[in-house]
Design a protein around this motif. Structure first.
Motif, PDB file in Angstrom:
ATOM      1  N   GLY A 135      49.149   8.185  31.453  1.00 24.76           N
ATOM      2  CA  GLY A 135      48.455   8.719  32.614  1.00 24.76           C
ATOM      3  C   GLY A 135      49.255   9.636  33.504  1.00 24.76           C
ATOM      4  N   ALA A 136      50.322  10.227  33.024  1.00 29.17           N
ATOM      5  CA  ALA A 136      51.122  11.136  33.831  1.00 29.17           C
ATOM      6  C   ALA A 136      50.548  12.546  33.732  1.00 29.17           C
ATOM      7  N   VAL A 137      50.909  13.383  34.679  1.00 25.79           N
ATOM      8  CA  VAL A 137      50.453  14.766  34.717  1.00 25.79           C
ATOM      9  C   VAL A 137      51.646  15.665  34.421  1.00 25.79           C
ATOM     10  N   ALA A 138      51.471  16.610  33.512  1.00 30.09           N
ATOM     11  CA  ALA A 138      52.541  17.548  33.180  1.00 30.09           C
ATOM     12  C   ALA A 138      52.311  18.852  33.924  1.00 30.09           C
ATOM     13  N   ASN A 139      53.289  19.279  34.696  1.00 32.47           N
ATOM     14  CA  ASN A 139      53.240  20.558  35.397  1.00 32.47           C
ATOM     15  C   ASN A 139      54.402  21.389  34.871  1.00 32.47           C
ATOM     16  N   ILE A 140      54.154  22.081  33.767  1.00 30.16           N
ATOM     17  CA  ILE A 140      55.175  22.857  33.079  1.00 30.16           C
ATOM     18  C   ILE A 140      54.787  24.328  33.174  1.00 30.16           C
ATOM     19  N   LYS A 141      55.732  25.154  33.569  1.00 33.00           N
ATOM     20  CA  LYS A 141      55.455  26.582  33.706  1.00 33.00           C
ATOM     21  C   LYS A 141      55.152  27.159  32.330  1.00 33.00           C
ATOM     22  N   PRO A 142      54.005  27.835  32.166  1.00 27.73           N
ATOM     23  CA  PRO A 142      53.632  28.342  30.836  1.00 27.73           C
ATOM     24  C   PRO A 142      54.463  29.553  30.434  1.00 27.73           C
ATOM     25  N   MET A 143      54.637  29.696  29.133  1.00 28.41           N
ATOM     26  CA  MET A 143      55.339  30.850  28.582  1.00 28.41           C
ATOM     27  C   MET A 143      54.500  32.109  28.832  1.00 28.41           C
ATOM     28  N   PRO A 144      55.117  33.267  29.010  1.00 25.55           N
ATOM     29  CA  PRO A 144      54.348  34.465  29.342  1.00 25.55           C
ATOM     30  C   PRO A 144      53.398  34.923  28.232  1.00 25.55           C
ATOM     31  N   GLY A 145      53.709  34.665  26.981  1.00 25.38           N
ATOM     32  CA  GLY A 145      52.872  35.126  25.886  1.00 25.38           C
ATOM     33  C   GLY A 145      51.831  34.115  25.438  1.00 25.38           C
ATOM     34  N   ARG A 146      51.611  33.085  26.208  1.00 24.94           N
ATOM     35  CA  ARG A 146      50.684  32.024  25.822  1.00 24.94           C
ATOM     36  C   ARG A 146      49.237  32.504  25.952  1.00 24.94           C
ATOM     37  N   LYS A 147      48.422  32.235  24.926  1.00 22.09           N
ATOM     38  CA  LYS A 147      47.027  32.687  24.935  1.00 22.09           C
ATOM     39  C   LYS A 147      46.139  31.789  25.778  1.00 22.09           C
ATOM     40  N   ARG A 148      46.256  30.485  25.628  1.00 23.01           N
ATOM     41  CA  ARG A 148      45.455  29.535  26.412  1.00 23.01           C
ATOM     42  C   ARG A 148      46.372  28.948  27.482  1.00 23.01           C
ATOM     43  N   ILE A 149      46.239  29.430  28.691  1.00 25.69           N
ATOM     44  CA  ILE A 149      47.138  29.031  29.777  1.00 25.69           C
ATOM     45  C   ILE A 149      46.631  27.733  30.400  1.00 25.69           C
ATOM     46  N   PRO A 150      47.447  26.678  30.376  1.00 23.12           N
ATOM     47  CA  PRO A 150      47.033  25.402  30.976  1.00 23.12           C
ATOM     48  C   PRO A 150      47.164  25.430  32.498  1.00 23.12           C
ATOM     49  N   ALA A 151      46.669  24.381  33.128  1.00 16.67           N
ATOM     50  CA  ALA A 151      46.745  24.275  34.591  1.00 16.67           C
ATOM     51  C   ALA A 151      48.201  24.218  35.030  1.00 16.67           C
ATOM     52  N   PHE A 152      48.501  24.939  36.096  1.00 18.86           N
ATOM     53  CA  PHE A 152      49.870  25.014  36.606  1.00 18.86           C
ATOM     54  C   PHE A 152      49.817  25.213  38.108  1.00 18.86           C
ATOM     55  N   GLU A 153      50.584  24.420  38.847  1.00 18.70           N
ATOM     56  CA  GLU A 153      50.617  24.511  40.301  1.00 18.70           C
ATOM     57  C   GLU A 153      52.009  24.947  40.755  1.00 18.70           C
ATOM     58  N   ARG A 154      52.087  26.123  41.338  1.00 16.90           N
ATOM     59  CA  ARG A 154      53.385  26.693  41.731  1.00 16.90           C
ATOM     60  C   ARG A 154      54.075  25.898  42.843  1.00 16.90           C
ATOM     61  N   THR A 155      53.322  25.425  43.809  1.00 16.34           N
ATOM     62  CA  THR A 155      53.944  24.704  44.926  1.00 16.34           C
ATOM     63  C   THR A 155      54.569  23.396  44.454  1.00 16.34           C
ATOM     64  N   LEU A 156      53.952  22.746  43.512  1.00 17.45           N
ATOM     65  CA  LEU A 156      54.518  21.523  42.953  1.00 17.45           C
ATOM     66  C   LEU A 156      55.720  21.830  42.073  1.00 17.45           C
ATOM     67  N   TYR A 157      55.678  22.964  41.372  1.00 16.39           N
ATOM     68  CA  TYR A 157      56.768  23.363  40.483  1.00 16.39           C
ATOM     69  C   TYR A 157      58.057  23.648  41.255  1.00 16.39           C
TER      70      TYR A 157
END
Length: 144
Positions: free
Chosen positions: A72-94
């Motif tokens: 049940g953990a949440v992953a907040n990983i900065k996506p790679m620039p060439g990624r086609k399907r970009i997952p949810a990402f929160e900059r303030t948490l990062y």
């Protein structure tokens, strides 16, 4: 130990808490991929926690175990620039990931760790653990 152009190299992977205290430390070869070596480290991430990692750990097989099942953990990983399907990402948490970077900065202050005096992986990991213990104990020292 891994081999690269500059010689033998080693990567230190660290899992730290919100206060910058180390939870788990691991060594891998220098040429090894970051994401594949962290699957066993995810077992310590519990329910309701947030996993903050840099782009080197951006992979779907690292994101899905965090949110599935009892973990049940949440992953907040900065996506790679060439990624086609970009997952949810929160900059303030990062931005809170700087705690990990500060831990590695403190770890580099120990000369035996920064210059890798030890020849074997076991003795080098032991010196990394000793340095991490000293970093953890600094937080408990009295100022008065």
């Amino acid at each position: 130990m891994g081999r690269s152009r500059g010689g033998l190299t080693t990567k230190i992977h660290a899992l730290v808490d919100a206060a910058g205290r180390p939870i788990l430390l691991k060594l891998t070869a220098g040429q090894a991929h970051d994401g594949r070596s962290t699957m066993d480290m995810l077992a310590t991430v519990g329910s309701g926690q947030v996993l903050l990692a840099d782009r080197g750990y951006d992979a779907d097989y690292l994101r899905t175990p965090c949110g599935r099942g009892a973990r049940g953990a949440v992953a907040n990983i900065k996506p790679m620039p060439g990624r086609k399907r970009i997952p949810a990402f929160e900059r303030t948490l990062y931005r809170k990931r700087n705690v990990v970077e500060r831990f590695f900065n403190k770890l580099k202050h120990f000369r035996a760790v920064a210059t890798r005096y030890d020849k074997t992986d076991a003795s080098f990991l032991a010196s990394v653990h000793l340095a991490a213990i000293r970093i953890t104990l600094r937080g408990y020292e009295a100022v008065t």
